[in-house]
Enzyme design. Structure first.
Site, short mmCIF file in Angstrom:
data_model
loop_
_atom_site.label_atom_id
_atom_site.label_comp_id
_atom_site.label_asym_id
_atom_site.label_seq_id
_atom_site.Cartn_x
_atom_site.Cartn_y
_atom_site.Cartn_z
CG ASP A 111 -0.22 -0.02 2.53
OD1 ASP A 111 0.89 -0.57 2.59
OD2 ASP A 111 -0.77 0.49 3.53
CD GLU A 112 4.21 2.04 3.48
OE1 GLU A 112 4.65 3.17 3.73
OE2 GLU A 112 3.94 1.20 4.35
#
Length: 434
Positions: A111-112
């Site tokens: 997610d990053e």
């Protein structure tokens, strides 16, 4: 001729807000404003919180806490099961958006990602911060998900910037303002400073990042070794680690799986079955990546949540389940009371190589380790059948009629990630939400 001044680096760190929960809520818009958490199966003792939305955070719901504790804080908490294929789908979509602005896109987890826009930001915006805002708007418009973005001159401060204000926000940490923003923070908020390292720094009288930045670097090195030197540079904004290109391959350091069983295991036969299933999973992943293990590690956790890890170097590298299982079983028998209950078991392949390493030859042929050609052919045949007909099309008899959860291994198995000295998990690609 005067020397040209080095170009100012500009790094973005883009972090999806409550990623797992936000993806699940795309199909449940009616739950947007109520407390929601994504969790494993409570019936199968995988009942921990994997992610939560903003309303749930207001009740103090924490990632990794057990479901019953979360429900005590918020009795009306709505629980949703995870769908990993959806998370990988959106991981790919969002990173494709990032790659339109720079080829230097480096995922930090599912997610990053970091983006180095030093040479490209001026093509799309009047400033790096404006580009970050445009990317946030585009991700929200095209996916329905929101991201927070840190904009800074190095990877560490960019990551801290994305954490600074959430959700759906941009934070600029520049050479001019980083002392005002970063230095007052607790030292535990700095990237790669885990709980244990923060406690050690506190014992040294260092409580804030500013105190760390102003500490004598030589003293930090003498006390903490190489970690001290790195922490000192990071706190002063001197981290110069590059952002990797998307197509640059970072070596995989370990491949592993662990499983919390549906009930405690006390019988050696059940332990062997669990070990065999985990070894099969790990070996299959090794073969998919074209890797060989030079060492095997097992993790054992009892019903009091106390755990041990033991490992052994191999005389001959392998990617066969039978050989990984044999070493794991030897470690288990030598290091564990076989009548003590086992809640969790893990198997990890270490010392990975692309080719099997050379074996010391012996004058006596029988003493020289040899590759098991027949077993290799058998396990590769299993790979082909599973690729064609599905993961559960064929497997060991130990999976049949068991009540410890082995049929669900591919769904519920937890990937064992590489831990650095500070206690943070280092991940490559879509492994897990931070």
């Amino acid at each position: 001729m005067p020397e040209e001044k080095a170009k100012q680096r500009w790094i973005l760190h883009c972090d999806c807000n409550s990623f797992y929960a936000s993806v699940e809520l795309l199909n449940h818009p009616e739950l947007k404003n109520v407390p929601v958490a994504v969790c494993g199966d409570p019936e199968g003792r995988h009942g921990i919180i994997l992610a939560k939305n903003e309303p749930a955070k207001k009740f103090g719901i924490q990632t990794a806490e057990v479901v019953w504790q979360a429900k005590q804080k918020c009795p009306d908490l709505v629980l949703l099961p995870p769908h990993r294929e959806k998370y990988n789908h959106y991981y790919n979509i969002i990173n494709e958006i990032y790659k339109e602005y720079t080829l230097r896109v480096e995922p930090f987890s599912i997610d990053e990602s970091w983006l180095d826009v030093t040479n490209t930001w001026h093509l799309y915006a009047k400033s790096p911060k404006e580009l970050a805002d445009r990317i946030r708007t585009r991700v929200r418009r095209e996916t329905g998900l929101t991201i927070s973005v840190g904009v800074s001159f190095n990877k560490v401060f960019a990551k801290m910037g994305s954490d600074y204000k959430k959700p759906d926000a941009t934070t600029l940490i520049s050479p001019e303002n980083f002392k005002q923003i970063v230095w007052p923070m607790s030292v535990g908020e700095m990237l790669f400073v885990g709980r244990r390292l923060a406690e050690r720094l506190a014992a040294m009288g260092i409580h804030t990042i500013g105190e760390l930045a102003q500490a004598d670097p030589l003293w930090l090195v003498q006390t903490l070794g190489k970690t001290g030197a790195e922490l000192s540079r990071n706190a002063r904004g001197e981290n110069n680690t590059p952002v990797c290109r998307w197509d640059e391959s970072e070596p995989i350091k370990s491949v592993g799986n662990s499983m919390t069983f549906k009930r405690d295991l006390k019988d050696p036969t059940e332990l062997r079955a669990g070990l065999a299933a985990l070894s099969d999973e790990v070996a299959g992943r090794l073969r998919r990546h074209g890797l060989y293990a030079g060492a095997v590690q097992i993790t054992i956790k009892d019903n009091r949540l106390k755990s041990i890890q033991r490992q052994r170097q191999l005389t001959c590298s392998t990617h066969l389940a039978s050989e990984i299982e044999a070493v794991g079983w030897e470690l288990l028998r030598k290091n564990w009371d076989m009548h003590s209950p086992v809640r969790l078991l893990g198997v990890t392949a270490l010392a990975l190589t692309k080719e099997p390493f050379a074996v010391q030859q012996s004058f006596f042929e029988a003493e020289t380790p040899k590759p098991n050609i027949k077993r290799e052919a058998l396990e590769k045949s299993l790979d082909h059948i599973r690729d064609k007909y599905g993961k559960h099309a064929i497997g060991g008899a130990y999976v049949l009629k068991n009540d410890i959860g082995l049929q669900e291994l591919s769904i519920n198995a937890d990937q064992i990630e590489n831990d650095d000295a500070s206690g943070h998990a280092l991940t490559k690609g879509p492994l897990g939400e931070k």
